[in-house]
Design a protein around this motif. Structure first.
Motif: not given
Length: 482
Positions: A33-43, A252-262, A272-276
């Protein structure tokens, strides 16, 4: 050496346990999902649109409280002929109304309180209260056979926006954000704005679920622009916070959220990451969006004297045009004050004066900028109002009309809609559908069709079944399509 015990899984909740068990699958889907959004600009979904779209975006001018169709668009001479006389029982049948007239035995016909004339080559009938709308009649498609199943405001609005009268389903804008994404990364795919009549005589409540995402990921819910102060809360940085420091904090906040997401694979963490990130970009894009100094005097004058008053309907209409040209997919304007049970004589004209010029200006402005052809604009309420009087005929200063779901009028323009046509008709009293009825799900199916979406194929699996905006109903209104 024995590695230290990782105690985190021990403290997982049951939901987290089952969530982490499927982390690999969840992350793979999320990455897609995120890859598709990144490739097109807004997915959006990779399978959409299903076929070439005629509209890229929607501006929905939702008139909360229900404008009176028989006073504004659907001219019925019979009501004047029988003014003060009981509407025939054969017309009313077993129809139900709100509790305000449900027990009212006297139901005298009430003549229109405005005057009607035909306008343009199409000959559309429009009230004298809407002179600017009348001037653009040949650009509009009037649907005079809308009907709904709901007789009270909140369920009826919810039904129009989500396909179900009960809160909890995704709103139309959320479905489009999920399916098509946005044309920009700088602004939300879905924006909601609200306004009220100047007199504040009668306004409906704006519930958050009108622009909610329901069971879709919350990244798809509408972003509400406020009518005063910063359009979005916390848009401005606090004292001592500059852009570089904000950027570092978010990284920094995105890195922390990414750890939890993983670890847990919860899509809401990705939201949450995308909204920030969206909030950070909006700190630059929203001030530019709301800076009206670049608008010409002629454009501002077209929208009317309230256009520079933040939170007014006119201001919101102009912001809607600016959002549309910057790539926002779904713009939902909600204007309250049409619920005229006992003040039709005084309040209807005020409502029309507040909304007529801005609505017409939006159509003309979009057309002048080459945006109307691929922007679908909708104007209408959640139901109509009764052809008979609520109250007493002799109390001429307190005439009103009750809620009326059985037939009413809305208009559409641009985005693949035939201009200068009228679809459907009501009976001679404006009480019931006489020809070519259009249900709420038909209306929704047609909107999705114009955006290149097969309404039966845009679904989301939730609680064991696949849901869609149109539930299990909906037929495309082919006669109104270009």
């Amino acid at each position: 050496m024995t590695p230290p015990l990782n105690t985190h899984p021990i403290h997982q909740t049951r939901r987290q346990l089952f969530g982490s068990a499927g982390t690999g699958i969840a992350l793979a889907a999320l990455a897609t999902l995120l890859g598709n959004r990144a490739a097109s600009g807004a997915g959006g979904l990779p399978t959409l649109p299903h076929y070439p779209a005629k509209a890229k975006r929607v501006i929905y001018l939702l008139q909360n409280g229900a404008p009176s169709h028989v006073d504004l668009f659907d001219h019925k001479p019979m009501l004047t002929q029988l003014h003060g006389q009981q509407i025939p029982d054969s017309v009313v049948g077993g129809a139900r109304f709100s509790t305000m007239t449900g027990g009212q035995t006297a139901r005298p016909c009430l003549k229109e309180i405005t005057t009607f004339a035909r306008h343009g080559q199409s000959g559309a009938t429009v009230s004298s209260f809407l002179p600017e709308t009348a001037k653009i009649a040949d650009k509009l498609c009037f649907i005079k056979s809308m009907h709904t199943t709901q007789v009270n405001h909140a369920p009826a609005i919810t039904y129009f926006l989500t396909g179900d009268e009960r809160p909890g389903r995704p709103s139309m804008g959320a479905w489009l954000s999920y399916g098509l994404g946005s044309e920009t990364e700088e602004l939300p795919a879905f924006v909601a704005m609200t306004s009220r009549d100047k007199e504040a005589s009668c306004g409906q409540i704006f519930y958050d679920y009108y622009w909610g995402s329901g069971f879709l990921p919350t990244v798809h819910q509408g972003v509400k622009f406020r009518g005063s102060g910063d359009p979005v809360l916390y848009l401005s940085d606090p004292p001592g916070m500059n852009r570089d420091r904000r950027r570092g904090m978010l990284d920094d906040l995105a890195a922390l959220n990414q750890e939890q997401l993983d670890v847990v694979g919860d899509p809401e963490i990705a939201t949450r990451i995308k909204q920030y990130e969206m909030a950070y970009r909006m700190q630059a894009s929203v001030p530019e969006l709301t800076d009206l100094s670049t608008e010409s005097e002629s454009t501002l004058a077209m929208y009317g004297p309230d256009v520079t008053r933040k939170g007014s309907y006119a201001y919101n209409c102009l912001i809607a045009r600016r959002l549309a040209e910057r790539g926002t997919r779904f713009i939902q304007l909600m204007h309250a004050g049409w619920d005229q049970h006992r003040n039709l004589n005084s309040q209807l004209e005020i409502q029309c004066r507040d909304t007529d010029a801005p609505s017409a200006a939006l159509i003309k402005d979009l057309e002048q900028r080459g945006l109307l052809d691929d922007t679908l604009v909708i104007w209408g309420g959640e139901f109509g109002r009764t052809p008979f009087l609520q109250g007493k005929i002799e109390d001429t200063q307190r005439w009103g009309r009750d809620h009326h779901p059985y037939v009413f009028t809305l208009w559409m323009a641009g985005g693949g809609i035939k201009p200068g046509v009228t679809h459907g008709e009501s009976d001679e009293f404006g009480f019931s559908v006489a020809a070519d009825g259009v249900s709420v799900h038909d209306f929704q199916a047609t909107i999705l069709h114009l955006l290149g979406i097969d309404h039966e194929r845009l679904t989301y699996r939730y609680q064991g079944r696949r849901f869609r905006l149109t539930d299990v109903h909906g037929e495309i209104i082919d006669p109104i399509l270009v």
